[in-house]
Design an enzyme around this catalytic site. Structure first.
Site, short mmCIF file in Angstrom:
data_model
loop_
_atom_site.label_atom_id
_atom_site.label_comp_id
_atom_site.label_asym_id
_atom_site.label_seq_id
_atom_site.Cartn_x
_atom_site.Cartn_y
_atom_site.Cartn_z
N GLY A 53 0.68 -1.16 -0.07
CA GLY A 53 -0.05 0.00 -0.04
C GLY A 53 0.96 1.34 0.04
CG HIS A 56 3.49 2.44 4.24
ND1 HIS A 56 3.19 2.72 5.51
CD2 HIS A 56 2.85 1.26 3.81
CE1 HIS A 56 1.85 1.90 5.64
NE2 HIS A 56 1.94 1.00 4.52
CG HIS A 215 -1.25 -0.04 7.74
ND1 HIS A 215 -0.40 -1.34 8.05
CD2 HIS A 215 -1.06 0.21 6.57
CE1 HIS A 215 0.25 -1.67 7.01
NE2 HIS A 215 -0.20 -0.98 6.23
#
Lengths: 327, 327
Positions: A53, A56, A215
């Site tokens: 995802g 980051h 997250h």
């Protein structure tokens, strides 16, 4: 919630366009923004492909380049890339030496990399990164999370693949690095998603979260904010307890900012953490301090300790030329 | 106000100790933490010495090393170093080629570097950095502020000094770089001092400040937060208006984070800014994106444009080996 962006919908596309334009001599963005690959593709080596995802940054895009990754597949914010992206990257880059997928241990990433692995036509293997110590104590089905230790795994494997290690050797090296690498994070405030939603709970004005995930996942416990020295002591204790009795060893110490933390505070944490390690007989011989595996605008940091030997020190010191790591 | 620190009083000392330990192969901290110098001092060249208040990390400490500064004198947070620090650095490092002081244009820094200059025994000269476009419109006695363009001045002069330029040539080059370099910043939130005091006013939940200074100084105006494209358009307009009619030139574009801004958003701003420049005929041929001249935990960024020619491009591309800039 204020962010420098055009809209939540275009944030990932705009970052990828900006990143690939700024570093056009290092990376190239594939059509449809499906993956980033080296501007000068390498031949005759195991292709290292990672992804996950977005949110980051600079992970993983910032680690594509000579001596590290061959490609990175970016998903939407905190959402795995599709199998389609991963398959296209693998088919574009794989040679006879095959592909090693480096996957952080989250359900979505594992599932999509597994689906891709069934679809690719080349030789391949998968290495799961699972360096966070926290889930070891509060296990879920999925196990430990992959966090900032990912940088170390990708750097070590990148150097080995560049030097000609084959797929089996890369996989074995990955397991060795994993066995010697542990991380744990602390947050002073959680991240906010681009659409304005806060992640999970909020933290009070004098509160911190030990063991936070990248997250914003809850960690071991919330606690009153204490000094950098006291935080370091608790993080180092958690890491060394998990690594087992490994005193008198040389170590690489990574202090990783989570996105919204000033560099000065990261070096304060480095100073506290290093002294805590050395009091316990672990000698810090390599260091990395900065924002590498972030969580949007989260304030806080993580500590990663990787125990070194001559082989790993040599791999760490090998030249690397990426947007985010260069020596 | 939450920070990773032991106490407001020890923040600067702890950061300096951590920084010099993490980069011991590049920098060494002088006794009493009066200045940071190269671990391997250079001989027979003009010594470049900068410094200023802390809180702007990695500036200036992160730019000490081969191809850039010889020493940096760190003051307390947002407070100039003492003349004593500067004198000690100069006397320790100056050879026959003399010393060039690189000073950001703030009253305290100017005064203390001037006092030091009167006390040093070596040949010396001073270059003021004053790249912020904002004070050009709202002049105070002190004139324009020195902000992120400082990185570019220090890099160009560092390369020239390393290649043997004498004191007069360094000073002339500095004036040339200054004439072609302009910056302007935007803040989404102000910084908070380590003792908890906010700087100046606060910003509303959908407000931003155009032209903010690196100590949180007020800028041109507060406005409702708009898209990255619209922000970039206004920042580029301000810079190009101030540079005069310099279309069809090559440029270096620096997007500088102010401390609390995620890298993804900096690259979004890079993308917007680059497209705005290119629509106006300025070709971006070199790029730098990251946190270089920060303001503690301020959220926002600054844009710096430096017009290049063959000489300046060559100086920019010259090797540099510091903690914060390396190629």
């Amino acid at each position: 919630m204020k962010k420098l962006m055009n809209s939540p919908k275009t944030l990932v596309a705009d970052w990828l366009d900006g990143f690939s334009a700024a570093h056009a001599h290092i990376v190239a963005l594939a059509p449809g923004r499906k993956f980033l690959r080296r501007a000068a593709p390498a031949q005759g080596k195991v292709a290292l492909i990672s992804g996950g995802g977005s949110g980051h940054e600079p992970l993983h895009a910032g680690f594509v380049g000579r001596g590290m990754l061959d490609a990175a597949c970016p998903g939407p914010i905190f959402t795995a890339p599709t199998p389609d992206q991963i398959v296209e990257a693998a088919n574009a880059l794989a040679g006879d030496a095959g592909v090693l997928f480096i996957v952080k241990n989250y359900a979505g990433d594992r599932m999509n990399f597994e689906m891709a692995a069934e679809m690719v036509r080349c030789r391949h293997a998968t290495l799961l990164v699972e360096d966070d110590v926290v889930d070891a104590e509060t296990p879920r089905a999925i196990g430990r999370r992959g966090v900032a230790g990912t940088v170390i795994v990708e750097k070590m494997l990148g150097a080995a693949a560049e030097a000609g290690a084959d797929l089996e050797a890369c996989l074995a090296l990955g397991e060795k690095v994993k066995g010697r690498t542990r991380s744990i994070g602390v947050a002073l405030s959680y991240c906010t998603l681009p659409d304005g939603r806060p992640r999970y709970a909020t933290l009070g004005p004098d509160e911190m979260e030990f063991g936070v995930g990248i997250h914003g996942e809850p960690g071991r416990r919330k606690a009153k904010l204490v000094s950098a020295d006291a935080i370091a002591e608790e993080l180092v204790s958690a890491i060394l307890a998990d690594l087992g009795d490994r005193r008198s060893e040389d170590a690489l110490l990574l202090i990783n900012g989570l996105g919204g933390t000033p560099l000065s505070e990261l070096y304060v944490m480095y100073n506290s953490t290093r002294r805590s390690l050395e009091r316990r007989g672990v000698r810090v011989v390599r260091s990395l301090v900065g924002n590498f595996v972030t969580s949007l605008d989260m304030v806080g940091c993580s500590v990663t300790v990787a125990l070194l030997d001559a082989e790993l020190t040599g791999l760490w010191d090998s030249p690397v030329h990426t947007a985010a790591l260069r020596w």
